[in-house]
Structures are given as structure tokens and as C-alpha cells.
Design an enzyme around this catalytic site. Structure first.
Site, PDB file in Angstrom:
ATOM      1  N   ARG A  81      45.453  45.334  43.045  1.00  0.00           N
ATOM      2  CA  ARG A  81      44.810  44.122  43.574  1.00  0.00           C
ATOM      3  C   ARG A  81      45.027  42.944  42.629  1.00  0.00           C
ATOM      4  O   ARG A  81      45.257  41.813  43.073  1.00  0.00           O
ATOM      5  CB  ARG A  81      43.323  44.360  43.819  1.00  0.00           C
ATOM      6  CG  ARG A  81      42.658  43.184  44.525  1.00  0.00           C
ATOM      7  CD  ARG A  81      41.263  43.507  44.999  1.00  0.00           C
ATOM      8  NE  ARG A  81      40.369  43.788  43.893  1.00  0.00           N
ATOM      9  CZ  ARG A  81      39.150  44.328  44.030  1.00  0.00           C
ATOM     10  NH1 ARG A  81      38.698  44.643  45.229  1.00  0.00           N
ATOM     11  NH2 ARG A  81      38.389  44.551  42.980  1.00  0.00           N
ATOM     12  N   LYS A 184      41.063  37.818  43.887  1.00  0.00           N
ATOM     13  CA  LYS A 184      39.861  37.845  43.025  1.00  0.00           C
ATOM     14  C   LYS A 184      40.011  36.761  41.963  1.00  0.00           C
ATOM     15  O   LYS A 184      40.372  37.034  40.816  1.00  0.00           O
ATOM     16  CB  LYS A 184      39.673  39.241  42.424  1.00  0.00           C
ATOM     17  CG  LYS A 184      38.226  39.523  42.049  1.00  0.00           C
ATOM     18  CD  LYS A 184      37.948  41.008  41.968  1.00  0.00           C
ATOM     19  CE  LYS A 184      36.627  41.324  41.325  1.00  0.00           C
ATOM     20  NZ  LYS A 184      35.466  40.746  42.003  1.00  0.00           N
ATOM     21  N   GLU A 220      31.459  38.507  54.291  1.00  0.00           N
ATOM     22  CA  GLU A 220      31.042  39.372  53.196  1.00  0.00           C
ATOM     23  C   GLU A 220      29.923  38.702  52.398  1.00  0.00           C
ATOM     24  O   GLU A 220      29.579  37.542  52.619  1.00  0.00           O
ATOM     25  CB  GLU A 220      32.221  39.725  52.282  1.00  0.00           C
ATOM     26  CG  GLU A 220      32.822  38.556  51.539  1.00  0.00           C
ATOM     27  CD  GLU A 220      33.847  39.014  50.489  1.00  0.00           C
ATOM     28  OE1 GLU A 220      33.657  40.076  49.879  1.00  0.00           O
ATOM     29  OE2 GLU A 220      34.826  38.281  50.289  1.00  0.00           O
TER      30      GLU A 220
HETATM   31  N1  PLP Z   1      33.667  41.122  47.570  1.00  0.00           N
HETATM   32  C1  PLP Z   1      33.503  40.328  46.507  1.00  0.00           C
HETATM   33  C2  PLP Z   1      33.419  38.866  46.736  1.00  0.00           C
HETATM   34  C3  PLP Z   1      33.450  40.886  45.222  1.00  0.00           C
HETATM   35  O1  PLP Z   1      33.284  40.108  44.144  1.00  0.00           O
HETATM   36  C4  PLP Z   1      33.548  42.271  45.062  1.00  0.00           C
HETATM   37  C5  PLP Z   1      33.563  42.865  43.728  1.00  0.00           C
HETATM   38  O2  PLP Z   1      34.555  43.243  43.207  1.00  0.00           O
HETATM   39  C6  PLP Z   1      33.697  43.067  46.201  1.00  0.00           C
HETATM   40  C7  PLP Z   1      33.750  42.454  47.441  1.00  0.00           C
HETATM   41  C8  PLP Z   1      33.810  44.539  46.095  1.00  0.00           C
HETATM   42  O3  PLP Z   1      35.085  44.952  45.693  1.00  0.00           O
HETATM   43  P1  PLP Z   1      35.281  46.302  44.913  1.00  0.00           P
HETATM   44  O4  PLP Z   1      34.694  47.371  45.766  1.00  0.00           O
HETATM   45  O5  PLP Z   1      36.752  46.449  44.787  1.00  0.00           O
HETATM   46  O6  PLP Z   1      34.586  46.168  43.625  1.00  0.00           O
HETATM   47  C1  COI Z   2      32.509  43.673  40.930  1.00  0.00           C
HETATM   48  O1  COI Z   2      31.833  44.337  41.710  1.00  0.00           O
HETATM   49  O2  COI Z   2      33.244  44.200  40.075  1.00  0.00           O
HETATM   50  C2  COI Z   2      32.508  42.244  40.963  1.00  0.00           C
HETATM   51  O3  COI Z   2      33.448  41.667  40.510  1.00  0.00           O
HETATM   52  C3  COI Z   2      31.365  41.516  41.471  1.00  0.00           C
HETATM   53  C4  COI Z   2      30.997  40.471  40.485  1.00  0.00           C
HETATM   54  C5  COI Z   2      30.676  39.233  41.182  1.00  0.00           C
HETATM   55  C6  COI Z   2      29.946  40.934  39.562  1.00  0.00           C
END
Ligand code: PLP
Ligand code: COI
Length: 340
Positions: A81, A184, A220
């Protein structure tokens, strides 16, 4: 083990640990990275990361198992990612091996700060890629820093497995339809600070964003993806080019289907369809699975399962996911990377 840490009540706060990893990209190549005790970055005042937001980050966790070993959950997915984000912002790719190796080294070096099994705590790893150097026009940097630091964390939302409420943002978006919502990058989070502050001041855990083009569909949460469970045993989660493709969400889609016999669905989640969900939650690395009690949209407050108790399906998903992450439940092939 450090004695003064309250492992059961960590919350989600920065803590300066002894070691972090740092690697520099210069003259078109990644130089050999290393662990360092220096927790500050020394960069040019004109670094594109500071002015034009040419930066990206990741988030993943290290888990202490019952036998005391430490493991990472799907770090290669975070690496991939970060590569996709880097492509969107014209930054160099951090090779998957370099990314995973950096995460392993930082975890191992800070071993004493990986919370004990059974406390619910984990070591949160924060990989960061920033464009640096002496550039003032709007253009990509020539030099980059890739760093990974870490800290022990507990619940991101204070409720943990107790449901909390979320506020639908009618007057704000975190990302544009063809913007950087799926990447991200810090800018998405900067855009979420004001709506997040307003939601928290009104007693909500966070904001639920709508699709920026029509404001009719749930996208989301500011820090996690959304899912809902229907009475027909479906696990439904939004599909949109402007949300972050959550690794937790894709893991849950798989586990819902293959371990819980549910029907996984990625698609449109219209605000007008909320009644079909008997349970709902926010999922992500930091959020893990945080049940959503109710959603406020304008004057309408929609309660899913209960405002005080986690629903049974959400609980099963939570047990399966965290069981795998902490090594108590067999993981699908390739999901776990052991630190040796
Ligand atoms: N959506 C947002 C905006 C996030 O910051 C995060 C955190 O990483 C997620 C979703 C969840 O992604 P992941 O499950 O890869 O941590
Ligand atoms: C994560 O879940 O790793 C994130 O990046 C969310 C963050 C906004 C704390």
C-alpha cells in the site's frame, strides 16, 4: 520490561522508544538503512513534505503471543500500500523486503515495549516516507527519508469493544472523488482534523464521511473503514476510489466468508439503507474492530445493535481476527510474520 507502564490502559499515545529505523534515498537509490537512537529528523526547511504534502505513512502492529514470541500481521500488505501511495505522489518505491525488514528490526530492538500477552496492548509501528531537500517549486523531491518508529498502544477509540457513536459529516469531505482518498497521505488527515474536532466536541467518537460526489453513500470513518452486518448474514463494506483500502477490512471480508460462512460484499452503502444493518462497526489497524452503537445524521439518530453492547457477529469477527493476530487461532497462509 519497563515497570512503570500501565499495559492495560495504554490508549493511543506517542511514546519515545529507544530505537527507530532510518534509510535515505539519494541519487536515485536507497542507501543502507540502520537503527538509530535519534528520534528527531534533520531536514531542509524547504522539504516538499513540509510545503506540498509529499509524504506518506503506514500503520501496522506487532503482537506478543501466549508463548512470548512476537509477530507482525500482514506487513507485506502495508508495504504494497505504501508503494501504491508513493506512485500517486511521485515518490520512490520502498522495496517490500526493506519495509518488512525495517519493521522487524524496530520491533526486535524495542522488544521490552511490546506489551505482554493478555493485556490487549500491541506495539504500533508507524512507517513514514517523506520528500526532503532543497526544492521550492511544486515538484517532487530528489531525496527521501524512510523511517519506522514504534510505541505500545491500547484502544484507539476509548470504548474498545463497547459500542460508541459516530457523526455523519454533511458539510465536510476528507477527500475528492479522484483525489488522494485511497492513498495514505497526511493531507487526508489534515482535512479531517476540523470535522473530527467538532464531532468529538459533540460527544461522538469520530466522523463518518460520505462519498464526495453525491453525499448519499457512506465512505469511511476518518481513521478506519466502515462495515455493516445484515440479517441475511452478509458482511457489507463500501467500495469507493476515495477510501483507504483497509488491510483489516480485506482480512475481515476473507474471514467472514471462509471462517464464519458469511457472504462478503463490497459495494455501495447508501445512507437510506441503514435499516438493513443489524450490526455495524469501524475497522482498521488502530481501531481493530470498534462496534458502532449509533450514527447521527442530521436530526436522525440510527442505532444498530445496541448502544451499550457489542453484537454477536461483530464479537465473532473480533475474536477470529484478534485470535489470529495474537497467535491463538490458525492464520491463513502468509498472514503472520514471526520476529526471530
Ligand atoms: N481508513 C483510514 C482513513 C485509516 O486511516 C485507516 C488506518 O490505517 C484505515 C481505514 C484502516 O486501514 P488498515 O486496516 O489497513 O489499518
Ligand atoms: C491506523 O490504523 O494505522 C491508522 O493509520 C489510523 C490513524 C489515523 C491512527
Amino acid at each position: 520490561m519497563p515497570r512503570d507502564i500501565d499495559w492495560e490502559n495504554l490508549g493511543f499515545n506517542y511514546m519515545k522508544l529507544p530505537y527507530r529505523y532510518i534509510a535515505y534515498y539519494r541519487d536515485g537509490n536507497w542507501e543502507k538503512g540502520e537503527l538509530t537512537e535519534d528520534s528527531t529528523l534533520h531536514i531542509s526547511e524547504s522539504s516538499p513534505a513540509l510545503h506540498y504534502g509529499q509524504q506518506a505513512f503506514e500503520g501496522l502492529k506487532a503482537y506478543r503471543t501466549k508463548s512470548g514470541t512476537i509477530q507482525l500481521f500482514r506487513p507485506d500488505e502495508n508495504a504494497k500500500r505504501l508503494q501504491r501511495t508513493a506512485e500517486r505522489l511521485l515518490m520512490p518505491q520502498v522495496p517490500v523486503d526493506l519495509f518488512v525488514e525495517a519493521c522487524k528490526q524496530v520491533t526486535k530492538a524495542n522488544d521490552a515495549f511490546v506489551p505482554p500477552y493478555g493485556t490487549g496492548g500491541t506495539l504500533y509501528l508507524r512507517p513514514l516516507l517523506i520528500g526532503v531537500g532543497d526544492i521550492i517549486g511544486v515538484q517532487p523531491a530528489q531525496e527521501y527519508i524512510f523511517t519506522v518508529f514504534a510505541m505500545p498502544v491500547g484502544n484507539y477509540f476509548k470504548g474498545g469493544l463497547t459500542p460508541t457513536n459516530f457523526l455523519v459529516a454533511d458539510d465536510f469531505d476528507r477527500a475528492a472523488p479522484y483525489g488522494t482518498g485511497a492513498a495514505k497521505v497526511g493531507g487526508n488527515y489534515a482535512a479531517s482534523l476540523l470535522p473530527g474536532k467538532k464531532a468529538k466536541a459533540a460527544g461522538f467518537s469520530d466522523v463518518i464521511y460520505l462519498d464526495p460526489a453525491t453525499h448519499t453513500k457512506i465512505e469511511e470513518v476518518g481513521s478506519a473503514n466502515f462495515f455493516g452486518i445484515t440479517a441475511n448474514n452478509e458482511f457489507i463494506t463500501p467500495l469507493s476510489p476515495s477510501i483507504l483500502p483497509s488491510i483489516t477490512k480485506y482480512s475481515l471480508l476473507y474471514l467472514a466468508e471462509h471462517r464464519l460462512g458469511m457472504t462478503p460484499v463490497e459495494g455501495d452503502v447508501y445512507l437510506s439503507d441503514l435499516e438493513k444493518f443489524i450490526e455495524a462497526g469501524a475497522c482498521g489497524t488502530a481501531a481493530v474492530i470498534s462496534p458502532i452503537g449509533g450514527i447521527q445524521h442530521g436530526d436522525n439518530f440510527h442505532v444498530f445493535y445496541s448502544e451499550s453492547e457489542v453484537g454477536p457477529v461483530t464479537r465473532k469477527l473480533y475474536d477470529e481476527l484478534t485470535g489470529i493476530q495474537f497467535g491463538d487461532v490458525e492464520a491463513p497462509d502468509g498472514w503472520i510474520v514471526t520476529i526471530d
